[in-house]
Design an enzyme around this catalytic site. Structure first.
Site, PDB file in Angstrom:
ATOM      1  N   HIS A  19       0.823  -1.203   0.000  1.00  0.00           N
ATOM      2  CA  HIS A  19       0.000   0.000   0.000  1.00  0.00           C
ATOM      3  C   HIS A  19       0.861   1.259   0.000  1.00  0.00           C
ATOM      4  CE1 HIS A  19      -3.711   2.287   0.999  1.00  0.00           C
ATOM      5  NE2 HIS A  19      -2.856   3.089   1.614  1.00  0.00           N
ATOM      6  N   GLU A  20       1.809   1.330   0.929  1.00  0.00           N
ATOM      7  CA  GLU A  20       2.644   2.523   1.026  1.00  0.00           C
ATOM      8  C   GLU A  20       3.593   2.644  -0.168  1.00  0.00           C
ATOM      9  OE1 GLU A  20       1.802   4.671   3.054  1.00  0.00           O
ATOM     10  OE2 GLU A  20       0.499   3.394   4.276  1.00  0.00           O
ATOM     11  N   HIS A  23       1.823   4.590  -2.902  1.00  0.00           N
ATOM     12  CA  HIS A  23       1.918   6.041  -2.698  1.00  0.00           C
ATOM     13  C   HIS A  23       3.314   6.544  -3.056  1.00  0.00           C
ATOM     14  CE1 HIS A  23      -1.989   6.354  -0.877  1.00  0.00           C
ATOM     15  NE2 HIS A  23      -1.679   5.650   0.195  1.00  0.00           N
TER      16      HIS A  23
END
Length: 447
Positions: A19-20, A23
């Site tokens: 997820h990170e 980003h």
């Protein structure tokens, strides 16, 4: 316990990192300077530097963050203004925010596709038992019926049938189910899902409809010590011949009798070739406000039929990818529909789960094998993606909403509005976490 902890750590570690990374990867390509990449919150346990970036593992593993250069958090030198997040075009901000959930979505798709290429063990959607007087029984389903399609959607396993039923559960019109009966005839039957009300969105949907996938016999496999059955003298290996004077042809008939409550049952059992009559009074238990009977028995499974019910779903890469995308679309729709129905009170809040339940299921899936664990990982990754896109402040969806407003109006959302949103979002998330923790404790220790 060690396997459960390890499986939980791996699950969170993989999902949060992916997820990170989403980003981070998009932020870098949009020209935004990244200051910190953190897996976990709180005090850093391990940190290292990659150029100007600090990478770290923190103490609380329930999430992570990517901190970018931003004038709203600290002064930015004139030479780095173009790399500050707040200076970017709204479309770039939207891409950076969406990239995290999208990375989890892609991970889920790849994991599902990989499973389909390798092959997934499943159970053919054949009714091993149909509970008498149940919704399925009244709709004409019989033991041995194999579900071919639901609402024109082909199904090859009970998992696919479950998803297909949930997909049409919101309609007041009975679901059209095409089945192949014991005589190999393909016929259509109408299944009125609306009769279940809120219970249609529960994991025990198939059982509540009256379907039992397992081909159970009327031979007792196990008797719980100190149970009503044990006190009445029933033993493992006993074959139940009749119930209240009627021949017992399927185990579900006994289950249906227990739904009437703790009423004495007159059983005839065959033991060592000799038939004997046994009267047993079930123990009284409360299930969702209904008092039913409980004997403490487990039936045996017809092993020959059970082997015939097994199927391995395996597809070539392109078809596997298509099946994975299809599964993700359906599960996303179901997740959103379930969330919406919980908000309006049409589905039970008991289904909200927290870290204890996630850890428990992670451990159970790991014990069942790598394939089961990967499938669970894909499901949680998809759930994380959908949850993060909800328009709630503090979540990615809340930030996405702010940037869409900026794109439409030409100016950023005011700090005052963001502050109010932060408080609202924090309140909602704390309430959701409290509910999830309560459900976890009740489910695992009191349920």
């Amino acid at each position: 316990m060690l396997l459960t902890i390890l499986a939980f750590v791996v699950t969170l570690g993989v999902l949060v990192t992916v997820h990170e990374w989403g980003h981070y990867w998009v932020a870098r390509r949009c020209g935004v300077k990244v200051l910190t990449f953190s897996i976990g919150f709180g005090k850093p346990l391990l940190r290292w530097r990659r150029g100007d970036e600090q990478w770290q593992l923190a103490a609380i593993p329930l999430g992570g963050f990517v901190r970018m250069l931003d004038e709203r958090e600290a002064p930015v030198s004139s030479g780095e203004m173009s790399q500050a997040f707040n200076r970017q075009h709204p479309l770039k901000k939207i891409l950076i925010v969406v990239a995290g959930p999208l990375a989890n979505l892609v991970l889920a798709m790849l994991l599902y596709a990989g499973l389909y290429v390798h092959g997934v063990d499943a159970i053919r959607p054949i009714a091993g038992q149909v509970t008498p007087a149940s919704i399925a029984d009244r709709a004409g389903f019989r033991p041995g019926d194999e579900i071919v399609s639901i609402a024109d959607r082909p199904v090859a396993s009970w998992d696919e049938a479950f998803v297909a039923l949930l997909d049409v559960a919101g309609s007041a019109v009975p679901a059209r189910v095409e089945v192949r009966d014991a005589d190999a005839r393909v016929v259509e039957r109408l299944l009125p899902l609306a009769e279940l009300g809120r219970e249609v969105y529960e994991p025990r949907l198939l059982i509540r409809l009256g379907f039992t996938p397992y081909p159970l016999t009327t031979v007792i496999a196990r008797v719980e010590p100190e149970s009503a059955a044990a006190k009445a003298g029933l033993r493992a290996g006993d074959a139940i011949v009749s119930l209240d004077g009627q021949v017992l042809r399927q185990w579900s008939s006994l289950q249906a009798a227990l739904q009437r409550g703790p009423i004495p049952l007159d059983l005839v059992v065959r033991r060592d070739g000799v038939e004997r009559s046994i009267v047993v009074t079930p123990a009284a238990v409360d299930v969702q406000g209904h008092r039913i009977g409980r004997l403490g028995l487990e039936p045996t499974i017809d092993e020959q039929l059970w082997q015939k019910y097994q199927v391995r779903l395996q597809y070539p890469p392109v078809q596997a990818l298509s099946a994975a995308v299809d599964k993700i679309v359906i599960q996303t729709r179901l997740t959103l529909a379930m969330f919406g129905r919980m908000i309006v009170g049409k589905a039970s809040l008991d289904q909200v789960s927290g870290p204890l339940t996630i850890a428990t299921y992670a451990g159970e899936s790991a014990r069942l094998g790598l394939g089961n664990f990967i499938e669970y990982l894909a499901l949680i990754s998809l759930s994380l993606a959908v949850l993060n896109l909800l328009p709630v402040p503090l979540l990615d969806g809340g930030h996405l909403l702010y940037h869409v407003v900026e794109l439409l109006t030409g100016r950023p959302v005011s700090p005052q509005v963001e502050a109010i949103g932060q408080r609202i979002g924090l309140t909602l998330l704390l309430a959701l976490m409290a509910l999830a923790l309560f459900n976890d404790i009740h489910r695992l220790f009191l349920g």
